[in-house]
Scaffold this active site. Structure first.
Site, PDB file in Angstrom:
ATOM      1  N   MET A   1       0.824  -1.206   0.000  1.00  0.00           N
ATOM      2  CA  MET A   1       0.000   0.000   0.000  1.00  0.00           C
ATOM      3  C   MET A   1       0.858   1.255   0.000  1.00  0.00           C
ATOM      4  O   MET A   1       0.460   2.306   0.432  1.00  0.00           O
ATOM      5  CB  MET A   1      -0.905   0.005   1.234  1.00  0.00           C
ATOM      6  CG  MET A   1      -1.854  -1.157   1.302  1.00  0.00           C
ATOM      7  SD  MET A   1      -2.875  -1.037   2.777  1.00  0.00           S
ATOM      8  CE  MET A   1      -3.645  -2.640   2.716  1.00  0.00           C
ATOM      9  N   ARG A 195      -5.799   2.473   6.790  1.00  0.00           N
ATOM     10  CA  ARG A 195      -5.732   1.757   5.519  1.00  0.00           C
ATOM     11  C   ARG A 195      -4.318   1.243   5.242  1.00  0.00           C
ATOM     12  O   ARG A 195      -4.117   0.099   4.822  1.00  0.00           O
ATOM     13  CB  ARG A 195      -6.189   2.665   4.385  1.00  0.00           C
ATOM     14  CG  ARG A 195      -5.907   2.137   2.975  1.00  0.00           C
ATOM     15  CD  ARG A 195      -6.708   0.892   2.650  1.00  0.00           C
ATOM     16  NE  ARG A 195      -6.298   0.331   1.356  1.00  0.00           N
ATOM     17  CZ  ARG A 195      -7.107   0.089   0.337  1.00  0.00           C
ATOM     18  NH1 ARG A 195      -8.399   0.334   0.449  1.00  0.00           N
ATOM     19  NH2 ARG A 195      -6.645  -0.423  -0.783  1.00  0.00           N
ATOM     20  N   GLU A 196      -3.312   2.082   5.473  1.00  0.00           N
ATOM     21  CA  GLU A 196      -1.947   1.721   5.099  1.00  0.00           C
ATOM     22  C   GLU A 196      -1.346   0.630   5.987  1.00  0.00           C
ATOM     23  O   GLU A 196      -0.722  -0.307   5.487  1.00  0.00           O
ATOM     24  CB  GLU A 196      -1.049   2.960   5.135  1.00  0.00           C
ATOM     25  CG  GLU A 196      -1.324   3.959   4.033  1.00  0.00           C
ATOM     26  CD  GLU A 196      -0.871   3.453   2.665  1.00  0.00           C
ATOM     27  OE1 GLU A 196      -0.068   2.503   2.605  1.00  0.00           O
ATOM     28  OE2 GLU A 196      -1.337   4.010   1.653  1.00  0.00           O
ATOM     29  N   THR A 197      -1.494   0.759   7.294  1.00  0.00           N
ATOM     30  CA  THR A 197      -0.782  -0.156   8.200  1.00  0.00           C
ATOM     31  C   THR A 197      -1.647  -0.691   9.327  1.00  0.00           C
ATOM     32  O   THR A 197      -1.133  -1.292  10.259  1.00  0.00           O
ATOM     33  CB  THR A 197       0.441   0.543   8.833  1.00  0.00           C
ATOM     34  OG1 THR A 197       0.008   1.680   9.603  1.00  0.00           O
ATOM     35  CG2 THR A 197       1.429   0.999   7.768  1.00  0.00           C
ATOM     36  N   TYR A 293      -9.083   2.675  -3.101  1.00  0.00           N
ATOM     37  CA  TYR A 293      -8.311   3.394  -2.080  1.00  0.00           C
ATOM     38  C   TYR A 293      -8.987   4.681  -1.624  1.00  0.00           C
ATOM     39  O   TYR A 293      -9.176   4.904  -0.426  1.00  0.00           O
ATOM     40  CB  TYR A 293      -6.899   3.698  -2.591  1.00  0.00           C
ATOM     41  CG  TYR A 293      -5.974   4.176  -1.507  1.00  0.00           C
ATOM     42  CD1 TYR A 293      -5.209   3.292  -0.775  1.00  0.00           C
ATOM     43  CD2 TYR A 293      -5.869   5.533  -1.194  1.00  0.00           C
ATOM     44  CE1 TYR A 293      -4.362   3.720   0.243  1.00  0.00           C
ATOM     45  CE2 TYR A 293      -5.028   5.976  -0.193  1.00  0.00           C
ATOM     46  CZ  TYR A 293      -4.281   5.071   0.521  1.00  0.00           C
ATOM     47  OH  TYR A 293      -3.456   5.506   1.542  1.00  0.00           O
TER      48      TYR A 293
END
Length: 309
Positions: A1, A195-197, A293
């Site tokens: 991502m 969302r990313e991590t 996204y």
């Protein structure tokens, strides 16, 4: 991502700042930026107002969240509890703040010059649009499957954001501080971190994502950016937010007829796949991870906006 494109703001860091930055600190003008962990003098290049803001790691952020529960006496009189090495336009007093003795109450409503920019809440900004007014279809089935959710869409995004909320709370004060400094809604920063991590839970070895290049909570790609700060630090969150702002500005230039909220959503989508991928509003997410996204982060951000960010 990870973030794929180099666009954004670059902090002015000089070789003379190395005594500060090599240990994860950030050289800032102490009159304008609240430093949660406190400032040290003599470690930064430039005039005496540039001071070294010590890194506030995950433990520091969690402690600050706990300390703030005891700040009622200070806040009731319009004060701000902060490390006493921070600039205060009024006077410091003891015994009114939670935490160690160096956390004192600045009697003025502002900290910092020119009206002050303070962290820890109280300056939620909508300078780049109102995330709660952005339309969204939420998470795709592919993204929702990460948590074994059988239903996709906005409800799935909200559920995943809720799942991350306990971990996210560890960084809430840093997220709010970055939001204050850069006039970005903290809820959007939290949405991206979720969302990313998954609020840090998806980091391997404490710093990088699965591909070995996305760094920190906001997955700054080390192939395209010079990494700043520790993976959980204010400096890292500032860098990720600056990159997001660069994407928003890029989308604004590419689509001058779009509304502010459309540009905001486009910038969020571009954070993953770049401004060049944002060709049309309805299809901006085609080509992003999970093809969702911008929609997923928008929905997660709306969850955090409704839950204290």
């Amino acid at each position: 991502m990870r973030i794929l494109v180099v666009l954004g703001l670059v902090a002015a860091v000089t070789a003379g700042d190395l005594s500060c930055t090599r240990d994860g600190g950030s050289c800032l003008d102490w009159r304008y930026y609240k430093c949660t962990a406190g400032y040290e003098t003599g470690l930064c290049d430039g005039d005496s107002n540039r001071r070294c803001c010590s890194e506030c790691n995950a433990i520091c952020a969690a402690n600050e969240q706990t300390y703030s529960l005891g700040d009622g006496d200070c806040e009731s009189e319009g004060g701000v509890c902060q490390h006493d090495t921070n600039y205060c336009t009024g006077t410091y007093s003891s015994g009114k703040c939670g935490g160690p003795s160096e956390r004192k109450c600045c009697s003025s409503n502002t900290s910092g010059g020119g009206g002050g920019i303070i962290g820890g809440g109280g300056c939620k900004s909508m300078a780049y649009g109102n995330i709660n007014n952005v339309d969204t279809t939420g998470a795709s089935s592919a993204t929702a499957s990460q948590d074994n959710l059988v239903v996709a869409g906005v409800s799935a995004s909200h559920k995943m954001a809720e799942t991350d909320s306990n971990e996210m709370a560890k960084y809430k004060s840093l997220i709010e501080e970055a939001g204050c400094q850069l006039a970005m809604d903290p809820a959007i920063i939290a949405g991206i971190i979720s969302r990313e991590t998954r609020a840090g839970k998806a980091l391997y070895g404490g710093a990088y994502g699965a591909d070995g290049h996305g760094y920190g909570l906001m997955q700054v790609d080390d192939r395209y950016h010079t990494i700043r700060g520790g993976p959980y630090s204010l400096e890292h969150i500032l860098q990720g937010t600056e990159i997001l702002i660069g994407m928003i500005n890029g989308v604004d230039s590419k689509h001058p007829t779009w509304s502010q909220n459309q540009v905001l959503k486009g910038g969020i989508s571009a954070y993953n796949a770049g401004v060049g991928n944002v060709d049309s509003y309805n299809n901006m997410d085609v080509g992003t991870t999970g093809n969702d996204y911008g929609n997923d982060v928008t929905a997660r951000s709306q969850y955090y906006s409704s839950n204290g960010y």
